[in-house]
Design a protein around this motif. Structure first.
Motif, PDB file in Angstrom:
ATOM      1  N   ALA A 180      -9.546  43.460  65.177  1.00  0.00           N
ATOM      2  CA  ALA A 180     -10.967  43.149  65.026  1.00  0.00           C
ATOM      3  C   ALA A 180     -11.234  42.457  63.695  1.00  0.00           C
ATOM      4  CB  ALA A 180     -11.808  44.419  65.149  1.00  0.00           C
ATOM      5  N   VAL A 181     -10.691  43.006  62.611  1.00  0.00           N
ATOM      6  CA  VAL A 181     -10.916  42.388  61.307  1.00  0.00           C
ATOM      7  C   VAL A 181     -10.153  41.071  61.203  1.00  0.00           C
ATOM      8  CG1 VAL A 181      -9.016  43.491  60.020  1.00  0.00           C
ATOM      9  CG2 VAL A 181     -11.124  42.895  58.842  1.00  0.00           C
ATOM     10  N   ASN A 198     -11.652  39.249  47.594  1.00  0.00           N
ATOM     11  CA  ASN A 198     -12.576  39.682  48.643  1.00  0.00           C
ATOM     12  C   ASN A 198     -11.872  39.800  49.990  1.00  0.00           C
ATOM     13  OD1 ASN A 198     -15.344  40.113  47.620  1.00  0.00           O
ATOM     14  ND2 ASN A 198     -15.150  38.016  46.880  1.00  0.00           N
ATOM     15  N   MET A 199     -10.895  38.935  50.237  1.00  0.00           N
ATOM     16  CA  MET A 199     -10.137  39.026  51.484  1.00  0.00           C
ATOM     17  C   MET A 199      -9.405  40.361  51.562  1.00  0.00           C
ATOM     18  SD  MET A 199      -7.015  36.586  52.865  1.00  0.00           S
ATOM     19  CE  MET A 199      -7.940  35.371  53.775  1.00  0.00           C
ATOM     20  N   VAL A 200      -8.790  40.786  50.462  1.00  0.00           N
ATOM     21  CA  VAL A 200      -8.060  42.057  50.453  1.00  0.00           C
ATOM     22  C   VAL A 200      -9.018  43.227  50.650  1.00  0.00           C
ATOM     23  CG1 VAL A 200      -6.616  43.597  49.083  1.00  0.00           C
ATOM     24  CG2 VAL A 200      -6.205  41.135  49.027  1.00  0.00           C
ATOM     25  N   VAL A 201     -10.167  43.201  49.963  1.00  0.00           N
ATOM     26  CA  VAL A 201     -11.144  44.277  50.099  1.00  0.00           C
ATOM     27  C   VAL A 201     -11.677  44.356  51.527  1.00  0.00           C
ATOM     28  CG1 VAL A 201     -13.493  44.969  49.456  1.00  0.00           C
ATOM     29  CG2 VAL A 201     -11.845  44.391  47.688  1.00  0.00           C
ATOM     30  N   LEU A 202     -11.995  43.210  52.124  1.00  0.00           N
ATOM     31  CA  LEU A 202     -12.503  43.199  53.496  1.00  0.00           C
ATOM     32  C   LEU A 202     -11.429  43.674  54.471  1.00  0.00           C
ATOM     33  CD1 LEU A 202     -14.521  39.853  53.481  1.00  0.00           C
ATOM     34  CD2 LEU A 202     -15.445  42.165  53.529  1.00  0.00           C
ATOM     35  N   LEU A 245     -10.997  37.514  59.102  1.00  0.00           N
ATOM     36  CA  LEU A 245      -9.981  36.671  58.487  1.00  0.00           C
ATOM     37  C   LEU A 245      -9.665  35.426  59.302  1.00  0.00           C
ATOM     38  CD1 LEU A 245      -7.456  39.432  57.326  1.00  0.00           C
ATOM     39  CD2 LEU A 245      -9.494  38.582  56.163  1.00  0.00           C
ATOM     40  N   GLY A 246     -10.061  35.420  60.561  1.00  0.00           N
ATOM     41  CA  GLY A 246      -9.758  34.273  61.405  1.00  0.00           C
ATOM     42  C   GLY A 246      -8.286  34.157  61.735  1.00  0.00           C
TER      43      GLY A 246
END
Length: 483
Positions: free
Chosen positions: A182-183, A276-280, A188-189
């Protein structure tokens, strides 16, 4: 005296003095209630899980002593845990007076997630991150993607070629795989295809998080500088490089995902995008998986609640209609939404939030707080106060359907996504994700806890030193419904 003996004696005394200083409550904090240091150290060294430690050592200060906060030694220093939602709201509503604390220690977790993200930034920098991420999450709720992934999950729960209607699966593992897909697809696409195949990416991620969580390094973070774990650092940096590769791939092949949206903002630097990518990723993978597993567990042990949630689902959506944003809203499915809120209360996926520090001396309730003191909003403790919830360890969704003044109090005390201006920007996304999967499972299956489950006498979480509350080895027996 032999010189070597003298040196050894001096070194031992010096080490003892350092440890005494480290574990002794500083004089400016001795007026506050405090959890004794010895049981805390035993808890950390034994690998006791966070929710058990909170229930055993911290909650008594709220439920038996009526304290609104308590000093707790953790991660190499003394911190104040806020146990009262009113005091927590006082802090959360004023991010200028109580900014996020810059991590003062050498924990590898901070090296992994970085400091240039919506989680740790303050002031105008935080506003920039927050605005971009909120706008990204508000683009659309990917209901179609959630339902597609749910159908992929069905093929694992009940393989099409199997022919049997009943299967027992490790749902804690499936929830992680569902959350990762899902994420991956919506944020992340990237298609991890984790539900149908084992993801080497997440295998490496789980291994690194396990290595970071060495109890000795958590108790004494300065050891990271004295005895650096170079192999762990190398593995972690290699995983960070993979995140950077995902970011570059997204530049070369834009999509409808949130990272593509964030890449369009010229104010976001490479470091900010990566952090932000890592946190998300962590938020969308770990916390979502924990919430989904907890919901399925409580519906399994309460068949009457499961049946009521299924009745509402079938009444609103019917047995086969395609879910939409409207039909999956909290207003359309109030009982199911209440079940989700109650599961997020009783086993909150994240036990407490990143520390804050008052920039000046303040008073919270009856407590004087010196400047620059670490303050932690303990979500798990707030969600288990007897004076607020009455029966905090009982799964009772109807408490969230109470429209009286009492229900209003409970609404204020429910802080699964934190509170104030810095509450989680993905809360709406996360609740829709839970409702979407729950609806699909309720229409397709009935489920129970196996008789030999390790959870038959209560939910057991995995060890996590980073405040995550994740059910472990949660085997669930699913039976395909006869429509």
């Amino acid at each position: 005296m032999d010189p070597s003996t003298l040196w050894w004696s001096f070194s031992s005394l010096a080490a003892a003095f350092v440890l005494f200083q480290m574990f002794t409550v500083p004089s400016h904090l001795r007026h506050l209630p405090c959890v004794p240091i010895l049981p805390l150290l035993v808890s950390y060294l034994s690998g006791e899980v966070e929710d058990v430690r909170i229930k055993r050592l911290i909650l008594p200060f709220a439920n038996e002593r009526d304290e609104g906060l308590v000093l707790v030694w953790a991660l190499g220093r003394w911190m104040i845990h806020i146990l009262d939602h009113k005091l927590g709201a006082q802090m959360a509503e004023n991010p200028l007076l109580y900014p996020k604390e810059l991590p003062p220690d050498g924990l590898l977790l901070w090296r992994f997630i970085g400091g240039s993200n919506v989680l740790l930034a303050n002031g105008e920098r935080w506003k920039k991150h927050s605005n971009v991420i909120r706008d990204a999450f508000n683009l659309s709720i990917p209901i179609d993607q959630f339902t597609h992934l749910a159908k992929n999950l069905f093929d694992v729960i009940n393989p099409p070629s199997d022919g049997n209607d009943t299967h027992t699966v490790d749902f804690s593992d499936l929830a992680q795989r569902f959350a990762l897909d899902a994420v991956g697809s919506s944020v992340l696409g990237y298609d991890f295809d984790a539900i149908r195949t084992e993801s080497l990416f997440v295998h490496e991620y789980n291994g690194i998080m396990h290595d970071i969580a060495n109890p000795l390094y958590l108790i004494m973070p300065f050891l990271e500088k004295v005895f650096p774990r170079r192999k762990v650092i190398k593995r972690m940096d290699n995983l960070v490089d993979k995140f950077k590769m995902l970011l570059q791939a997204k530049r070369n092949d834009p999509g409808d995902d949130m990272m593509t949206f964030m890449l369009k903002d010229p104010a976001m630097s490479e470091e900010e995008l990566r952090d932000n990518m890592v946190v998300l990723f962590i938020a969308g993978h770990d916390t979502s998986a924990g919430g989904l597993s907890t919901l399925i567990y409580f519906l399994a042990i309460h068949p009457e609640i499961q049946a009521a949630a299924r009745e509402e689902t079938l009444r609103v959506l019917g047995p086969t209609s395609i879910p939409s944003v409207d039909t999956l809203s909290a207003a359309s499915l109030p009982y199911l939404n209440a079940c989700i809120r109650e599961s997020l209360r009783i086993n909150t996926p994240i036990s407490y939030i990143v520390p804050r520090a008052a920039v000046e001396a303040v008073t919270l309730g009856k407590y004087y707080i010196p400047p620059n003191t670490s303050l932690i909003y303990n979500i798990y403790a707030v969600h288990h106060r007897n004076d607020v919830w009455g029966d905090p360890h009982t799964f009772r969704p109807n408490r969230f359907l109470d429209n009286t003044e009492r229900g209003s109090v409970l609404k204020d005390a429910w802080i699964a996504f934190a509170s104030g201006p810095r509450q989680c920007p993905a809360r709406n996304f996360a609740l829709y994700e839970q409702r979407a999967l729950a609806v699909m499972l309720l229409r397709e299956y009935e489920w129970i806890l196996p008789a030999d489950s390790i959870h038959k006498n209560g939910l057991k979480n995995a060890f996590s030193p980073f405040a995550l509350t994740l059910p472990r080895d949660l085997h669930i027996t699913f039976t395909k419904r006869k429509c």
